[in-house]
Scaffold this motif. Sequence first.
Motif, mmCIF file in Angstrom:
data_model
loop_
_atom_site.group_PDB
_atom_site.id
_atom_site.type_symbol
_atom_site.label_atom_id
_atom_site.label_comp_id
_atom_site.label_asym_id
_atom_site.label_seq_id
_atom_site.Cartn_x
_atom_site.Cartn_y
_atom_site.Cartn_z
ATOM 1 N N LEU A 116 0.833 -1.212 0.000
ATOM 2 C CA LEU A 116 0.000 0.000 0.000
ATOM 3 C C LEU A 116 0.864 1.256 0.000
ATOM 4 C CD1 LEU A 116 -2.817 -0.850 2.564
ATOM 5 C CD2 LEU A 116 -2.966 -0.793 0.080
ATOM 6 N N THR A 117 1.871 1.271 0.870
ATOM 7 C CA THR A 117 2.760 2.414 1.007
ATOM 8 C C THR A 117 4.192 1.904 1.129
ATOM 9 O OG1 THR A 117 1.031 3.561 2.246
ATOM 10 C CG2 THR A 117 3.226 4.510 2.337
ATOM 11 N N TYR A 118 5.056 2.390 0.249
ATOM 12 C CA TYR A 118 6.466 2.015 0.305
ATOM 13 C C TYR A 118 7.174 2.792 1.402
ATOM 14 C CZ TYR A 118 5.668 -0.191 -4.197
ATOM 15 O OH TYR A 118 5.199 -0.993 -5.202
ATOM 16 N N ARG A 119 8.267 2.237 1.894
ATOM 17 C CA ARG A 119 9.043 2.937 2.908
ATOM 18 C C ARG A 119 9.602 4.237 2.315
ATOM 19 N NH1 ARG A 119 11.628 -1.822 1.611
ATOM 20 N NH2 ARG A 119 13.652 -1.648 0.629
ATOM 21 N N PRO A 120 9.903 5.206 3.156
ATOM 22 C CA PRO A 120 10.335 6.522 2.654
ATOM 23 C C PRO A 120 11.749 6.477 2.086
ATOM 24 C CG PRO A 120 10.472 6.443 5.033
ATOM 25 C CD PRO A 120 9.837 5.153 4.601
ATOM 26 N N PHE A 121 12.106 7.535 1.382
ATOM 27 C CA PHE A 121 13.487 7.723 0.934
ATOM 28 C C PHE A 121 14.063 8.902 1.712
ATOM 29 C CE2 PHE A 121 11.221 10.733 -1.689
ATOM 30 C CZ PHE A 121 12.094 11.798 -1.836
ATOM 31 N N PHE A 122 15.371 9.020 1.677
ATOM 32 C CA PHE A 122 16.077 10.059 2.423
ATOM 33 C C PHE A 122 16.897 10.878 1.435
ATOM 34 C CE2 PHE A 122 15.603 6.144 4.739
ATOM 35 C CZ PHE A 122 14.951 6.538 5.890
ATOM 36 N N ILE A 123 16.906 12.177 1.607
ATOM 37 C CA ILE A 123 17.718 13.028 0.733
ATOM 38 C C ILE A 123 18.492 14.005 1.601
ATOM 39 C CG2 ILE A 123 15.815 14.632 0.260
ATOM 40 C CD1 ILE A 123 17.072 14.860 -2.633
ATOM 41 N N LEU A 124 19.777 14.168 1.283
ATOM 42 C CA LEU A 124 20.634 15.046 2.064
ATOM 43 C C LEU A 124 21.655 15.700 1.159
ATOM 44 C CD1 LEU A 124 23.527 13.237 2.798
ATOM 45 C CD2 LEU A 124 21.708 11.923 3.844
ATOM 46 N N GLY A 125 22.445 16.563 1.716
ATOM 47 C CA GLY A 125 23.459 17.264 0.934
ATOM 48 C C GLY A 125 22.963 18.612 0.473
ATOM 49 N N LYS B 239 22.709 5.488 -2.021
ATOM 50 C CA LYS B 239 22.908 4.251 -1.266
ATOM 51 C C LYS B 239 21.556 3.546 -1.236
ATOM 52 C CE LYS B 239 23.699 2.264 3.226
ATOM 53 N NZ LYS B 239 22.383 1.649 3.177
ATOM 54 N N HIS B 240 21.483 2.423 -1.960
ATOM 55 C CA HIS B 240 20.250 1.643 -1.963
ATOM 56 C C HIS B 240 20.109 0.910 -0.634
ATOM 57 C CE1 HIS B 240 19.576 2.534 -6.140
ATOM 58 N NE2 HIS B 240 20.771 2.090 -6.450
ATOM 59 N N ALA B 241 18.892 0.638 -0.238
ATOM 60 C CA ALA B 241 18.612 0.011 1.055
ATOM 61 C C ALA B 241 19.328 -1.320 1.225
ATOM 62 C CB ALA B 241 17.110 -0.165 1.238
ATOM 63 N N TRP B 242 19.563 -2.036 0.155
ATOM 64 C CA TRP B 242 20.169 -3.368 0.226
ATOM 65 C C TRP B 242 21.694 -3.323 0.078
ATOM 66 C CZ3 TRP B 242 17.203 -1.591 -3.804
ATOM 67 C CH2 TRP B 242 17.843 -1.431 -5.021
ATOM 68 N N GLU B 243 22.268 -2.122 -0.064
ATOM 69 C CA GLU B 243 23.714 -1.989 -0.236
ATOM 70 C C GLU B 243 24.359 -1.400 1.015
ATOM 71 O OE1 GLU B 243 24.000 -1.283 -5.030
ATOM 72 O OE2 GLU B 243 23.821 0.486 -3.770
ATOM 73 N N ASP B 244 25.665 -1.636 1.161
ATOM 74 C CA ASP B 244 26.401 -1.122 2.305
ATOM 75 C C ASP B 244 27.014 0.247 2.053
ATOM 76 O OD1 ASP B 244 25.846 -3.398 3.799
ATOM 77 O OD2 ASP B 244 27.653 -4.434 3.109
ATOM 78 N N GLN C 196 14.752 4.393 -5.409
ATOM 79 C CA GLN C 196 14.000 3.244 -4.917
ATOM 80 C C GLN C 196 13.533 3.515 -3.484
ATOM 81 O OE1 GLN C 196 13.556 0.566 -6.937
ATOM 82 N NE2 GLN C 196 14.792 1.512 -8.525
ATOM 83 N N PRO C 197 12.500 2.825 -3.020
ATOM 84 C CA PRO C 197 12.086 2.978 -1.617
ATOM 85 C C PRO C 197 13.246 2.636 -0.674
ATOM 86 C CG PRO C 197 10.438 1.780 -2.848
ATOM 87 C CD PRO C 197 11.637 1.900 -3.747
ATOM 88 N N GLY C 198 13.444 3.453 0.333
ATOM 89 C CA GLY C 198 14.502 3.220 1.307
ATOM 90 C C GLY C 198 15.861 3.762 0.906
ATOM 91 N N ASP C 199 15.988 4.317 -0.301
ATOM 92 C CA ASP C 199 17.271 4.856 -0.761
ATOM 93 C C ASP C 199 17.659 6.097 0.028
ATOM 94 O OD1 ASP C 199 17.520 2.938 -2.710
ATOM 95 O OD2 ASP C 199 17.334 4.313 -4.402
#
Length: 187
Positions: free
Chosen positions: A109-118, A156-161, A175-178
């Motif tokens: 229904l709703t994807y997790r949020p993304f984060f933006i900085l810089g 940085k994708h959610a599944w990457e380090d 992507q969601p969580g990026d």
Amino acid sequence: MALDGTRRLFLFGLLSGGASACASTIPTGDSGVEVSEYRLGSGDQLRITVFGEAELTGQYLINPQGEIAFPLIGNVQARDKTIAELTTAIRTALEQGFVRQPNVAVEVLTYRPFFILGEVRTPGTYPYSANLTVYNAVATAQGFTYRADRRRVFIKHAWEDQERVYPLTTTTPVQPGDTVRIGERLF
């Protein structure tokens, strides 16, 4: 009442378990990142339907531990699973003496949020929307600052380090969580 071909095919799919999994694909644009099936994560809100079992049907939030609390079967691990994998896990658990031949459908229904900085005017956490690009994400964060590097972006994708560098184009997907970082230009 006679059924036309489309309704007959839908009914057949529903009865044969074809409606048990709703695939969810996130468009990726041309950035070279390929995600064929979305992996669930903490913060995603799901609608889970168990046909014929109204008390099991509802909205579920994936908690910080990556689980959903589901009636009768308890906590179910959802993080890093596809929609199809989670559907199978719930169906299998319900078959263990709770529901005879459960027909389960899962959708996001709703994807997790993304984060933006810089170098954006209002860095922070924002809700994800379908087909989100870096330009859309920057617009959501009130635009670039005057120091922003408009040629490349760090994601940085959610599944990457670690974050990776991508060209900043109108089609670079988020992507969601990026976590998206707009760097500072040198000159």
